[in-house]
Design a protein around this motif. Structure first.
Motif, mmCIF file in Angstrom:
data_model
loop_
_atom_site.group_PDB
_atom_site.id
_atom_site.type_symbol
_atom_site.label_atom_id
_atom_site.label_comp_id
_atom_site.label_asym_id
_atom_site.label_seq_id
_atom_site.Cartn_x
_atom_site.Cartn_y
_atom_site.Cartn_z
ATOM 1 N N ARG A 95 39.705 31.310 52.648
ATOM 2 C CA ARG A 95 39.764 32.088 53.940
ATOM 3 C C ARG A 95 38.583 33.026 53.881
ATOM 4 N NH1 ARG A 95 45.030 33.008 53.375
ATOM 5 N NH2 ARG A 95 44.752 34.478 51.750
ATOM 6 N N GLU A 96 38.463 33.698 52.824
ATOM 7 C CA GLU A 96 37.151 34.636 52.486
ATOM 8 C C GLU A 96 35.890 33.903 53.237
ATOM 9 O OE1 GLU A 96 35.469 38.368 52.051
ATOM 10 O OE2 GLU A 96 37.502 37.814 52.137
ATOM 11 N N ARG B 8 35.591 31.259 54.948
ATOM 12 C CA ARG B 8 35.737 31.258 56.496
ATOM 13 C C ARG B 8 35.274 32.433 57.377
ATOM 14 N NH1 ARG B 8 40.143 28.096 54.987
ATOM 15 N NH2 ARG B 8 41.537 29.763 55.758
ATOM 16 N N ARG B 9 35.664 33.625 57.021
ATOM 17 C CA ARG B 9 35.572 34.843 57.388
ATOM 18 C C ARG B 9 34.010 34.900 57.421
ATOM 19 N NH1 ARG B 9 39.009 39.470 54.898
ATOM 20 N NH2 ARG B 9 37.924 40.731 56.555
ATOM 21 N N TRP B 10 33.290 34.743 56.305
ATOM 22 C CA TRP B 10 31.917 34.809 56.138
ATOM 23 C C TRP B 10 31.018 34.216 57.158
ATOM 24 C CZ3 TRP B 10 29.225 39.237 54.658
ATOM 25 C CH2 TRP B 10 29.885 39.923 53.718
ATOM 26 N N GLN B 11 31.625 33.193 57.632
ATOM 27 C CA GLN B 11 31.163 32.197 58.532
ATOM 28 C C GLN B 11 31.118 32.660 59.985
ATOM 29 O OE1 GLN B 11 32.495 28.258 57.839
ATOM 30 N NE2 GLN B 11 31.498 28.065 55.947
ATOM 31 N N ASP B 12 31.704 33.792 60.284
ATOM 32 C CA ASP B 12 32.015 34.393 61.550
ATOM 33 C C ASP B 12 30.867 35.662 61.751
ATOM 34 O OD1 ASP B 12 32.804 35.520 64.066
ATOM 35 O OD2 ASP B 12 34.482 36.576 62.905
ATOM 36 N N PHE C 204 32.057 39.151 61.833
ATOM 37 C CA PHE C 204 32.244 39.683 60.543
ATOM 38 C C PHE C 204 31.098 39.961 59.584
ATOM 39 C CE2 PHE C 204 33.368 39.039 55.870
ATOM 40 C CZ PHE C 204 34.422 40.040 55.717
ATOM 41 N N GLU D 218 30.250 43.752 58.071
ATOM 42 C CA GLU D 218 29.892 44.045 56.713
ATOM 43 C C GLU D 218 28.577 44.571 56.365
ATOM 44 O OE1 GLU D 218 32.054 43.463 53.786
ATOM 45 O OE2 GLU D 218 33.508 43.592 55.569
#
Length: 189
Positions: free
Chosen positions: A96-97, A99-103, A106, A110
């Motif tokens: 899940r983390e 997939r978030r870094w591919q946005d 996001f 950061e």
């Protein structure tokens, strides 16, 4: 002798009874009642019973050790299953983390938290009274509420020491200070 043969044949074979034939007393001897026969006591624990008890004891011991090993393996298996569940949940969190870094939004958020700015933007750092940067969770006070803090003039501090020297405090039994505390105005406590 002839009499004996005929009498024994007539009464049948001794000690044997066949189906439908009652046992007849032999000639010349009265029949013994069943209660008067000497009762031969058998020992309580025969060799067969001893062997049976030993075999049963061996079986109980072998099954008990097998049951103990089975229960131990079951507990180890349960512990391993719990560890597998824990690791699978950790893997799901990491996926899940990832997939978030591919946005891109996001990633930009950061980067801003780390202090990076986009090209053309200007970054400002707010410092506290000690010159240290304020953390993002800190709140600034309203300048109207803070007011002006004026430093007292140097002669006011000098005059306060002259006044103190002219009127020393009454001796209350406390020993004099051996060190000067830099946080006080020089007056003894």
């Amino acid at each position: 002798m002839a009499d004996r043969r005929t009498s024994s044949r007539a009464s049948g074979p001794r000690g044997r009874t066949g189906p439908g034939r009652p046992a007849r007393p032999t000639a010349g001897r009265p029949a013994r009642p069943a209660a008067a026969a000497p009762v031969r006591r058998r020992p309580r624990l025969t060799s067969r019973a001893t062997v049976l008890v030993v075999v049963l004891a061996v079986l109980v011991v072998s099954y008990a050790s097998s049951a103990r090993a089975y229960l131990q393996q079951r507990s180890e298996l349960d512990a391993l299953r719990a560890e597998i569940d824990q690791r699978e949940s950790a893997i799901a969190d990491l996926e899940r983390e990832m997939r978030r870094w591919q946005d891109p939004a996001f990633v930009q958020q950061e980067a801003r938290e780390l202090g990076y700015v986009m090209p053309g933007e200007t970054s400002y750092v707010v410092l506290d009274e000690d010159g240290e940067p304020l953390e993002a969770s800190s709140e600034l006070a309203d300048p109207d509420e803070v007011g002006d803090q004026e430093e007292p003039a140097f002669w006011e501090d000098a005059w306060a020491s002259v006044v103190l020297a002219g009127r020393p405090p009454a001796d209350d039994g406390t020993p004099p200070l051996t060190e000067i505390d830099p946080g006080t105005d020089g007056a003894p406590e």
